[in-house]
Design a protein around this motif. Structure first.
Motif, mmCIF file in Angstrom:
data_model
loop_
_atom_site.group_PDB
_atom_site.id
_atom_site.type_symbol
_atom_site.label_atom_id
_atom_site.label_comp_id
_atom_site.label_asym_id
_atom_site.label_seq_id
_atom_site.Cartn_x
_atom_site.Cartn_y
_atom_site.Cartn_z
ATOM 1 N N ASP A 1 -152.387 -82.571 134.345
ATOM 2 C CA ASP A 1 -151.611 -83.582 134.814
ATOM 3 C C ASP A 1 -152.314 -84.142 135.864
ATOM 4 O OD1 ASP A 1 -150.970 -82.124 137.359
ATOM 5 O OD2 ASP A 1 -149.019 -81.822 136.448
ATOM 6 N N ALA A 2 -151.712 -85.289 136.643
ATOM 7 C CA ALA A 2 -152.615 -85.918 137.691
ATOM 8 C C ALA A 2 -152.777 -85.056 138.976
ATOM 9 C CB ALA A 2 -151.800 -87.311 138.059
ATOM 10 N N GLU A 3 -151.824 -83.996 139.123
ATOM 11 C CA GLU A 3 -151.910 -83.306 140.410
ATOM 12 C C GLU A 3 -152.942 -82.028 140.008
ATOM 13 O OE1 GLU A 3 -148.881 -84.542 139.009
ATOM 14 O OE2 GLU A 3 -149.080 -86.167 140.718
#
Length: 213
Positions: free
Chosen positions: A68-70
């Protein structure tokens, strides 16, 4: 005689023969896994073997490393591709385990090696599953595969250990071929089922103070 000597000898001869015969297929699968799923080609995980000795089990990877984005890995269902599902459904992802058999970590037939984190949750009787080498396939896998509940699955492992014989191994081998070709009793995603094991056993321990059923 069979359990002590012949079983291991057959494991060595058969695994070596199969690895030689299937070497072209293994090469093709290595290329496909690398191109479709990335590297490393092999999924490696520590599992308890004979007498609970920890070994590294090998499989072909079936999931990508999508994050994911993290930077956190996405859930298994989002990383399992169609190609990965095909490998699991056909049991082709299990082929690298022949190297484990050749090394002596595993046998062709025996209780499937489960996660190391499950070790504290077996009853004394269920722990008998670790008195033999874990298997590529086992009595539990041909008696309902991933759809048996944990107590019945482990009971089948104990039944196998207590009745270990050449005839028993032939029976399991025959039923394994039937299950694989019928593609029966196969769950495409077993991560949730495996993840439930420790939770179920811990809840029983908290409730009763013991693990015995």
């Amino acid at each position: 005689m069979y359990a002590k000597y012949m079983k291991r000898l057959l494991d060595i001869l058969l695994s070596l023969t199969i690895l030689i015969v299937l070497s072209p297929l293994l090469l093709v699968l290595c290329i496909l896994v690398r191109s479709k799923l990335g590297s490393p080609i092999f999924f490696q995980q520590e599992r308890p073997g004979l007498h609970e000795k920890i070994f590294t089990m090998y499989k072909f990877r079936t999931m990508t490393d999508k994050r994911d984005a993290e930077g956190n890995l996405l859930p298994d269902k989002d990383r399992l591709t169609k190609f990965g599902k095909l490998l699991r459904a056909t049991s082709l992802d299990e082929l690298p385990e022949f190297f484990n058999i050749l090394k002596g970590d595993m046998s062709f037939i025996g209780p499937r090696p489960l996660l190391v984190s499950y070790l504290p949750y077996y009853t004394e009787t269920e722990a008998l599953r670790h008195t033999v080498r874990p298997g590529l396939t086992g009595l539990a896998q041909v008696s309902g595969r991933n759809f048996l509940d944990w107590d019945r699955r482990l009971a089948k492992d104990v039944e196998y250990v207590k009745g270990l014989s050449f005839q028993m191994d032939l029976k399991v081998l025959f039923l394994t071929v039937k299950v694989v070709f019928d593609r029966s009793d196969v769950a495409e995603d077993t991560s949730q089922a495996e993840g439930n094991f420790a939770r179920i056993r811990q809840e029983r321990l908290d409730r009763t103070g013991r693990l015995e059923a």
